[in-house]
Enzyme design. Structure first.
Site, PDB file in Angstrom:
ATOM      1  N   GLN A   1      -4.529  -4.968   7.093  1.00  0.00           N
ATOM      2  CA  GLN A   1      -5.501  -5.784   6.203  1.00  0.00           C
ATOM      3  C   GLN A   1      -5.658  -7.274   6.723  1.00  0.00           C
ATOM      4  OE1 GLN A   1      -7.942  -5.234   4.079  1.00  0.00           O
ATOM      5  NE2 GLN A   1      -7.220  -3.169   3.433  1.00  0.00           N
TER       6      GLN A   1
ATOM      7  N   LYS B   1     -10.515  -0.782  10.424  1.00  0.00           N
ATOM      8  CA  LYS B   1     -10.547  -2.316   9.651  1.00  0.00           C
ATOM      9  C   LYS B   1     -10.879  -3.287  10.530  1.00  0.00           C
ATOM     10  CE  LYS B   1      -7.279  -0.089   6.025  1.00  0.00           C
ATOM     11  NZ  LYS B   1      -7.944   0.160   4.780  1.00  0.00           N
TER      12      LYS B   1
ATOM     13  N   ASP C   1       3.252  -4.600   7.929  1.00  0.00           N
ATOM     14  CA  ASP C   1       1.885  -3.951   7.973  1.00  0.00           C
ATOM     15  C   ASP C   1       0.709  -4.520   8.005  1.00  0.00           C
ATOM     16  OD1 ASP C   1      -0.440  -2.402   6.951  1.00  0.00           O
ATOM     17  OD2 ASP C   1       0.342  -1.866   5.186  1.00  0.00           O
TER      18      ASP C   1
ATOM     19  N   HIS D   1       0.791  -1.213   0.236  1.00  0.00           N
ATOM     20  CA  HIS D   1       0.015   0.180   0.167  1.00  0.00           C
ATOM     21  C   HIS D   1       0.902   1.384  -0.014  1.00  0.00           C
ATOM     22  CE1 HIS D   1      -2.802   2.878   1.874  1.00  0.00           C
ATOM     23  NE2 HIS D   1      -3.816   2.173   1.644  1.00  0.00           N
TER      24      HIS D   1
ATOM     25  N   CYS E   1      -4.658   2.447  -3.683  1.00  0.00           N
ATOM     26  CA  CYS E   1      -3.559   3.086  -2.893  1.00  0.00           C
ATOM     27  C   CYS E   1      -2.233   1.968  -3.115  1.00  0.00           C
ATOM     28  CB  CYS E   1      -3.605   3.354  -1.528  1.00  0.00           C
ATOM     29  SG  CYS E   1      -4.773   4.652  -1.242  1.00  0.00           S
TER      30      CYS E   1
HETATM   31  N1  PMP Z   1      -1.724  -0.580   4.636  1.00  0.00           N
HETATM   32  C1  PMP Z   1      -2.783  -1.295   4.025  1.00  0.00           C
HETATM   33  C2  PMP Z   1      -2.368  -2.675   3.460  1.00  0.00           C
HETATM   34  C3  PMP Z   1      -3.820  -0.894   3.938  1.00  0.00           C
HETATM   35  O1  PMP Z   1      -4.820  -1.658   3.462  1.00  0.00           O
HETATM   36  C4  PMP Z   1      -4.192   0.460   4.437  1.00  0.00           C
HETATM   37  C5  PMP Z   1      -5.650   1.037   4.180  1.00  0.00           C
HETATM   38  N2  PMP Z   1      -6.111   0.850   2.857  1.00  0.00           N
HETATM   39  C6  PMP Z   1      -3.167   1.079   4.961  1.00  0.00           C
HETATM   40  C7  PMP Z   1      -1.948   0.297   4.984  1.00  0.00           C
HETATM   41  C8  PMP Z   1      -3.446   2.416   5.549  1.00  0.00           C
HETATM   42  O2  PMP Z   1      -4.400   2.423   6.803  1.00  0.00           O
HETATM   43  P1  PMP Z   1      -4.750   3.670   7.328  1.00  0.00           P
HETATM   44  O3  PMP Z   1      -5.362   4.793   6.025  1.00  0.00           O
HETATM   45  O4  PMP Z   1      -6.129   3.325   8.024  1.00  0.00           O
HETATM   46  O5  PMP Z   1      -3.665   4.415   7.958  1.00  0.00           O
END
Ligand code: PMP
Length: 406
Positions: free
Chosen positions: A202, A225, A199, A122, A363
């Site tokens: 997810q 999430k 990370d 991401h 993203c």
């Molecule tokens: N890493 C991953 C794999 C994600 O899916 C996301 C959110 N789409 C993020 C990081 C970032 O999370 P946040 O926008 O809640 O900070």
């Protein structure tokens, strides 16, 4: 026997209609809906003991502090971390990664050092490292993947060098659903003398994790999430690393003593929590963790697997549908494209049918580039989704095709 219909009652929003149709919410990888337990916990806090924490001697402040610290302990237990002070509250996964890049990163990297990430990260696990590279002269390297969305693990050995300082890897890809072999990556990285940030944004709603067993140096996730509130997330870091790291932001709560000549910093985790935190958010996250534990992560994962399997089988009957991300054992993310139809059009028509999915680059622009796609459509499942909703998704997809291809 796990029954999503029973759990749905805990999510009032699922009863609403969209464009006159029952809502079919399949955008859970973007954010999950919140159960009554989370809504109630936040409301109870505001109704009964709203106060600023850690400072007041009055009853409300002490109760708020206890609830806030109680939530930290719930996160510790959920992550299987050894020490509660290893849990730092942040705004989310993004802020947690930036914190590590700007504190640990700036003090541990120099020109010529390397950061290794994967092809399916991401943007939150790419851009902070690029910013760090610009500041320090370090270099960003990438573990490639194949067209299923599986990392080429045989490349990891030569990508890791004596200059690799950090490996940043997602446990579950938000764009493809791939569950990465982080245990193996952590082992290889540590053998090469590198630190590892996982990370978990997810992952935590689908896969049980244990920091001690995993052995990663840093782990991040976002509350929203995991059926919790937005604006609250977590950085887990090994105690010795966090203790040695300089603070991220300066302000109240992160200090021991301040004079104009010199300031001394508080101990972890407070050193990294400058200013008034998202108190109700942390309490809500604690309630979300209790909720997920009461449902059982194994039950949630098994149910979502069934939904994903159904969607995958159902997709075979749709001409021109191509699934993007076919890694074995992937999590409940169903990314797809339809021949001749832009994903944004899919998203718009599905919305008119009450079906909420995500269309876009998620993203993860480098993933789109790899597949030579501008975007994908993505349905992502949660514990409250049903087989009937999977069928609604496919009926809506067939409607999209009728509209566009006839
Ligand atoms: N890493 C991953 C794999 C994600 O899916 C996301 C959110 N789409 C993020 C990081 C970032 O999370 P946040 O926008 O809640 O900070």
């Amino acid at each position: 026997m796990f029954d999503p219909h029973l759990w749905r009652r805990q999510f009032p929003i699922l009863e609403r209609k969209v464009h006159g149709k029952p809502l079919v919410y399949l955008d859970n990888a973007a954010t999950t809906q919140k159960p009554l337990a989370v809504l109630d916990a936040e409301r109870y806090y505001f109704e009964h003991f709203n106060a600023n924490i850690h400072r007041g001697v009055h009853a409300l402040s002490q109760e708020a502090s206890e609830a806030f610290e109680g939530a930290r302990e719930k996160v510790r237990a959920f992550l299987g971390a050894a020490h509660v002070e290893e849990i730092i509250f942040t705004r989310g996964a993004t802020e947690a990664i930036n914190l590590v890049a700007q504190t640990w990163g700036r003090t541990h990297l120099e020109a010529g050092d390397e950061i290794l990430i994967s092809a399916m990260e991401h943007h939150a696990n790419i851009v902070p490292w690029q910013m760090l590279c610009e500041m320090t002269g370090a270099r960003l390297k990438v573990i490639p993947m194949d067209e299923r969305g599986v990392l080429l693990m045989d490349q990891v050995d030569h990508l890791l060098t004596a200059r690799t300082r950090l490996v940043g890897i997602t446990l579950v890809s938000n764009a493809l659903g791939t569950v990465n072999p982080v245990v193996e990556i952590i082992r290889k990285a540590h053998a090469a003398g590198a630190r590892v940030l996982v990370d978990g944004a997810q992952a935590v709603a689908h896969v049980a994790v244990d920091m001690v067993a995993l052995g990663c140096d840093f782990f991040v996730f976002s509350g929203h999430k995991l059926y919790g509130p937005t604006g609250i997330g977590v950085l887990y870091g090994k105690k010795d690393l966090l203790t040695a790291m300089p603070p991220y932001q300066g302000g109240g709560d992160m200090i021991l003593q301040v004079t104009f000549e010199k300031t001394t910093y508080n101990q972890i985790p407070y050193k990294f929590e400058a200013g008034t935190p998202h108190i109700s958010g942390a309490i809500g996250l604690g309630a979300a963790i209790d909720f997920v534990r009461s449902v059982g992560l194994e039950n949630i994962a098994a149910h979502e697997d069934r939904l994903l399997q159904e969607a995958t089988e159902r997709a075979q009957r749709v001409n021109g549908l191509r699934i993007i991300g076919t890694a074995p054992g992937k999590a409940s993310i169903f990314s797809f494209v339809l021949e001749g139809i832009h994903p944004h059009d899919i998203g718009t028509i599905l919305d008119s049918e009450g079906v909420a999915i995500r269309s876009g680059h998620h993203c993860a622009m480098p993933v789109m580039d790899y597949f030579h796609l501008p975007a994908t459509a993505r349905a992502s499942f949660a514990l409250y989704n049903t087989l009937e909703e999977v069928e609604s998704l496919f009926q809506a997809i067939e409607r999209v095709q009728k509209l566009f291809l006839n």
